[in-house]
Design a protein around this motif. Sequence first.
Motif, PDB file in Angstrom:
ATOM      1  N   GLU A  52       9.292   0.051  21.044  1.00  0.00           N
ATOM      2  CA  GLU A  52       8.720  -0.667  19.909  1.00  0.00           C
ATOM      3  C   GLU A  52       8.692   0.225  18.662  1.00  0.00           C
ATOM      4  O   GLU A  52       8.582   1.455  18.763  1.00  0.00           O
ATOM      5  CB  GLU A  52       7.290  -1.128  20.238  1.00  0.00           C
ATOM      6  N   THR A  82       1.829  -0.074  28.831  1.00  0.00           N
ATOM      7  CA  THR A  82       2.319   1.167  28.215  1.00  0.00           C
ATOM      8  C   THR A  82       1.179   1.959  27.596  1.00  0.00           C
ATOM      9  O   THR A  82       1.158   3.191  27.659  1.00  0.00           O
ATOM     10  CB  THR A  82       3.382   0.851  27.149  1.00  0.00           C
ATOM     11  N   THR A 130       7.944   4.222  24.266  1.00  0.00           N
ATOM     12  CA  THR A 130       8.179   2.816  23.991  1.00  0.00           C
ATOM     13  C   THR A 130       9.412   2.626  23.123  1.00  0.00           C
ATOM     14  O   THR A 130       9.810   3.543  22.388  1.00  0.00           O
ATOM     15  CB  THR A 130       6.959   2.193  23.279  1.00  0.00           C
ATOM     16  N   VAL A 161       2.365  -1.868  21.713  1.00  0.00           N
ATOM     17  CA  VAL A 161       3.108  -1.537  22.937  1.00  0.00           C
ATOM     18  C   VAL A 161       2.639  -2.318  24.153  1.00  0.00           C
ATOM     19  O   VAL A 161       3.321  -2.345  25.178  1.00  0.00           O
ATOM     20  CB  VAL A 161       3.026  -0.023  23.231  1.00  0.00           C
TER      21      VAL A 161
END
Length: 486
Positions: free
Chosen positions: A465, A433, A463, A429
Amino acid sequence: MNTRSRIRIRVRTGALAVALALLAAACTSGGSGGVKGTPGAAGLRDPYFPKQGNGGYDVRHYALTLSYDPASGRLDGRAEITAEATQDLSAFNLALAGLTVRDATVGGAPAAVNRAGNELTLRPREDIDKGTEFRAVVRYSGVPETITDSDGSKEGWLKTADGALALGEPTGSMAWFPGNHHPSDKAAYDITVTVPAGLTALSNGVRTAERKEADGRTTSVWHAAEPMASYLAMLAIGRYDTSTGTVPLGKTGSGSGSGSGSGSGIPVLSAADPEVAARTAALRARVPEILDWQTENFGPYPFAAAGVVVERDDDIGYALETQTRPVFPASSFDPSTLVHELAHQWYGDSVTPATWSDLWLNEGFATYAEWLYAEDFGHTPAQKNFEKQYANEDAWAYSPARPPAAEDLFGTPVYERGAMVLHRIRQVVGDDTFYEILAGWPAKYRHATATTEDFTEYVDSMTEEDLSDVWDVWLYGDGKPAHITD
């Protein structure tokens, strides 16, 4: 259910129907002799300690009044437990190891007490309705037990050369007071301790009073306003050299401040056995400095008091993150371990595992705090510690979220691989973050309990991701990844 003596009478059919109707109404009324309530569960079915904890109520406050005589080893105690019924209760359990119960009351009225091993069952005169707040008082005494854990460590009540040390992770608190001893049931505490002249009694939170008794003994009163799991309660009795300080609130953020006196900051009270006081003084003085660094990374300090207690190595064999005032043996009182145990004030003490299977959330974060401290002050990147632990075969013995048994809860995978999970999150991340997660997680679950699933869901929400590899391989996976992913 109360039993009634049998009386042989004759009634006509109509009268019998009326009598049966009245009996049915009485049995559903919840009053004396009724059957509305049922007993609370004798255990919470924790994955590793299924008999630990009790069901049917939620403790809100413990008021413990204790007197200890080191010469005889005798502890006299009175525990007043304020709780809310989470079901209609006819009886409920408390855990207490070894000590003799003198009597108990519920709602001011005498309660029947039955005992089976470490389980006390209190049966009040009348059922307790769901949602009702009630107070139970248990008076007890005896010589407290030292408990040997499945991994061989000692906890519970540890007799020292000049007093005693009470520690409770994971099951030892039942050795010195009755309660709902599971991390999922947190409560505020007031602990009053009377000890012989010349000795000091230290506990969690803020010391609100200290007085000399007519017989020369000393009584100390400690107040822990923020919720605390019972395994984090501590008591240290002996001779101590103490030091004080303050962490300004402007640096620590919004710790509750309750009991902080001047309101200008978080009071720091640290203590050390006289035998180790001189050689630990410099590091004890750094507690405010380290807390300052941690608040920058983890968010506002979550409690109204801080400090440490340092003991002789003969008195304790490990460091423990007891709430607001961690305990250390002198040989383990080093900067890295101090950072670890103070980091637990956020990760483990304020945000507490809902079950013992979630312990990696305590130890993984506290271990990663060591890596971050080394990165900021020791010129050792966290990546280097990550690679070191990747090469450590002991870290891959089992999943940090799924230790095989209770004796594995405090093993290398829970600590070091738990920290590796956090580093992998950071890699995926990014730092911005990741540091939001470091502070956001203890803010979201401040003074509450949380599960591993709560954590993974929280991180996923922070996130866009894809973290499925982190969860499947690094957190829950059984084997070692073939390579480190940068």
